[in-house]
Design an enzyme around this catalytic site. Structure first.
Site, short mmCIF file in Angstrom:
data_model
loop_
_atom_site.label_atom_id
_atom_site.label_comp_id
_atom_site.label_asym_id
_atom_site.label_seq_id
_atom_site.Cartn_x
_atom_site.Cartn_y
_atom_site.Cartn_z
N ASP A 21 7.55 -83.67 78.40
CA ASP A 21 7.81 -82.42 79.11
C ASP A 21 7.03 -82.42 80.42
OD1 ASP A 21 9.56 -81.23 77.21
OD2 ASP A 21 7.83 -80.90 75.91
N LYS A 43 11.96 -88.02 74.23
CA LYS A 43 12.81 -86.83 74.46
C LYS A 43 12.61 -86.33 75.89
CE LYS A 43 12.00 -82.38 72.92
NZ LYS A 43 12.44 -81.35 73.89
N ASP A 69 17.77 -83.64 75.46
CA ASP A 69 17.69 -82.29 74.87
C ASP A 69 18.14 -81.27 75.91
OD1 ASP A 69 17.12 -80.17 73.20
OD2 ASP A 69 14.95 -80.27 73.51
N LEU A 70 19.46 -81.15 76.08
CA LEU A 70 20.00 -80.25 77.09
C LEU A 70 20.59 -78.98 76.49
CD1 LEU A 70 21.69 -82.86 79.48
CD2 LEU A 70 19.39 -81.88 79.60
N LYS A 71 20.62 -78.89 75.17
CA LYS A 71 21.06 -77.68 74.45
C LYS A 71 22.33 -77.08 75.05
CE LYS A 71 16.50 -76.42 72.65
NZ LYS A 71 15.61 -77.38 73.34
N LEU A 72 23.40 -77.86 75.00
CA LEU A 72 24.66 -77.44 75.61
C LEU A 72 25.28 -76.25 74.87
CD1 LEU A 72 26.17 -81.00 76.16
CD2 LEU A 72 24.97 -79.58 77.82
N HIS A 73 25.84 -75.32 75.63
CA HIS A 73 26.44 -74.11 75.05
C HIS A 73 27.44 -73.57 76.07
CE1 HIS A 73 25.62 -70.04 72.79
NE2 HIS A 73 26.89 -70.34 72.87
N ASP A 74 28.73 -73.78 75.80
CA ASP A 74 29.78 -73.31 76.74
C ASP A 74 31.09 -73.32 75.96
OD1 ASP A 74 31.30 -72.76 79.13
OD2 ASP A 74 29.64 -73.62 80.28
N ILE A 75 32.20 -73.11 76.64
CA ILE A 75 33.47 -73.17 75.92
C ILE A 75 33.70 -74.61 75.46
CG2 ILE A 75 34.48 -71.19 77.12
CD1 ILE A 75 36.08 -73.19 78.84
N THR A 131 13.00 -70.71 68.06
CA THR A 131 11.81 -70.15 67.39
C THR A 131 11.19 -69.02 68.20
OG1 THR A 131 10.62 -72.00 68.31
CG2 THR A 131 11.20 -72.16 66.00
N ARG A 192 1.80 -80.32 64.35
CA ARG A 192 0.45 -80.50 64.88
C ARG A 192 -0.39 -81.32 63.92
NH1 ARG A 192 2.50 -79.59 68.71
NH2 ARG A 192 2.16 -78.06 70.34
N GLN A 201 2.66 -73.01 69.92
CA GLN A 201 3.41 -73.18 68.67
C GLN A 201 2.73 -72.33 67.61
OE1 GLN A 201 6.16 -74.73 68.58
NE2 GLN A 201 6.18 -76.55 69.86
N ARG A 222 2.52 -82.27 73.39
CA ARG A 222 1.14 -82.14 73.87
C ARG A 222 0.05 -82.75 73.01
NH1 ARG A 222 2.24 -75.96 74.89
NH2 ARG A 222 3.57 -76.50 73.11
O1 C5P Z 1 4.08 -80.08 73.13
P1 C5P Z 1 4.80 -79.79 71.85
O2 C5P Z 1 4.45 -80.75 70.73
O3 C5P Z 1 4.68 -78.35 71.41
O4 C5P Z 1 6.32 -80.07 72.22
C1 C5P Z 1 7.35 -79.83 71.36
C2 C5P Z 1 8.68 -80.14 72.01
O5 C5P Z 1 9.70 -79.63 71.18
C3 C5P Z 1 8.88 -79.50 73.37
O6 C5P Z 1 9.72 -80.37 74.12
C4 C5P Z 1 9.59 -78.21 73.07
O7 C5P Z 1 10.44 -77.77 74.08
C5 C5P Z 1 10.42 -78.60 71.85
N1 C5P Z 1 10.75 -77.50 70.95
C6 C5P Z 1 9.81 -76.70 70.34
N2 C5P Z 1 10.15 -75.72 69.48
C7 C5P Z 1 11.41 -75.50 69.22
C8 C5P Z 1 12.39 -76.28 69.81
C9 C5P Z 1 12.03 -77.29 70.69
O8 C5P Z 1 8.64 -76.88 70.55
N3 C5P Z 1 11.71 -74.55 68.37
#
Ligand code: C5P
Length: 244
Positions: A21, A43, A69-75, A131, A192, A201, A222
């Protein structure tokens, strides 16, 4: 690229996906190289792609499996066309929103079948409820269900409509396995290592706990990229997964 690896005993072996990221290609490359083989997939998402374009995505993933990870959402027609247009990027995994509905999910699957070589089509993953939603935020959008019930509803719809798997939180893995069995490839962020900072998170589990719950892949950003020693952090997580 198969979803869901198996260990020597025929059980699930959970893999590590490194979330890069960043909008800075040099920084993303450093993180990728530090993690090395500990992360089977990298990713890249909206931030990196919008900042740098698809040539940079291809360069960074030239020798790595890519989760785009572009999370597409359209017709349906637009999502299908977009997935066909992504073929030169050769993603190993792609995301769409399950909320796009059965026809959109089916169009996405059809595009994966049509535009990618047999055996190299991307794993099509559906995102259910972000989330960042709680029950009150869902109600504001007209959805009266508790988030957990909505996750199961959309998860079932996605799998019935042609998705290969789902992106879900660690706490959704066991309920989704109970409801949908072994078929879905479950890809799980919000993980984590014990002792790591949770950051933003909120409801986290460790890599080992998430693997034991039934995840196919965990997504970690992270705790690796911001670690004092990213290479050691990635190796430690991979070892924890291998020990399950
Ligand atoms: O840095 P971290 O471990 O929190 O990164 C988690 C990755 O997963 C990030 O790219 C974040 O956008 C993605 N993600 C998330 N929670 C979600 C969906 C995706 O943390 N519910």
């Amino acid at each position: 690229m198969q979803g869901g690896m198996r260990n020597a005993h025929g059980g699930r072996r959970t893999g590590l996906i490194l979330a890069l990221d960043s909008s800075d290609p040099a920084e993303a490359r450093r993180w990728r190289d530090a993690a090395g083989d500990a992360a089977g997939i990298i990713k890249l998402g909206l931030e990196f792609t919008y900042a740098n374009g698809f040539d940079a995505v291809r360069q960074l993933s030239a020798d790595r499996a890519l989760f785009l990870d572009l999370k597409l959402h359209d017709i349906p027609n637009t999502v299908g066309s977009a997935i066909r247009a992504l073929a030169p990027v050769a993603p190993a995994m792609l995301t769409i929103h399950a909320g796009g509905g059965a026809a959109m999910i089916a169009a996405a699957r059809a595009a994966c079948e049509a535009a990618y070589p047999a055996g190299a089509r991307p794993i099509l993953l559906a995102v259910t409820v972000l989330t960042s939603f709680d029950a009150a935020a869902l109600a504001e959008t007209g959805v009266g269900e508790e988030p957990r019930r909505q996750v199961l509803r959309l998860g079932r719809l996605a799998m019935q409509s042609g998705a290969d798997g789902l992106v879900c939180s660690p706490h959704e893995v066991a309920p989704l396995r109970d409801a949908l069995g072994e078929a879905p490839c479950l890809v799980v962020p919000g993980v984590r290592p014990a002792g790591a900072e949770a950051g933003d998170q909120k409801r986290v589990m460790t890599p080992g706990e998430t693997a034991r719950a039934g995840a196919d892949w965990i997504v970690v950003g992270r705790p690796i990229t911001r670690a004092a020693d990213p290479a050691a952090a990635a190796r430690a997580i991979a070892s924890e997964l291998a020990a399950v």
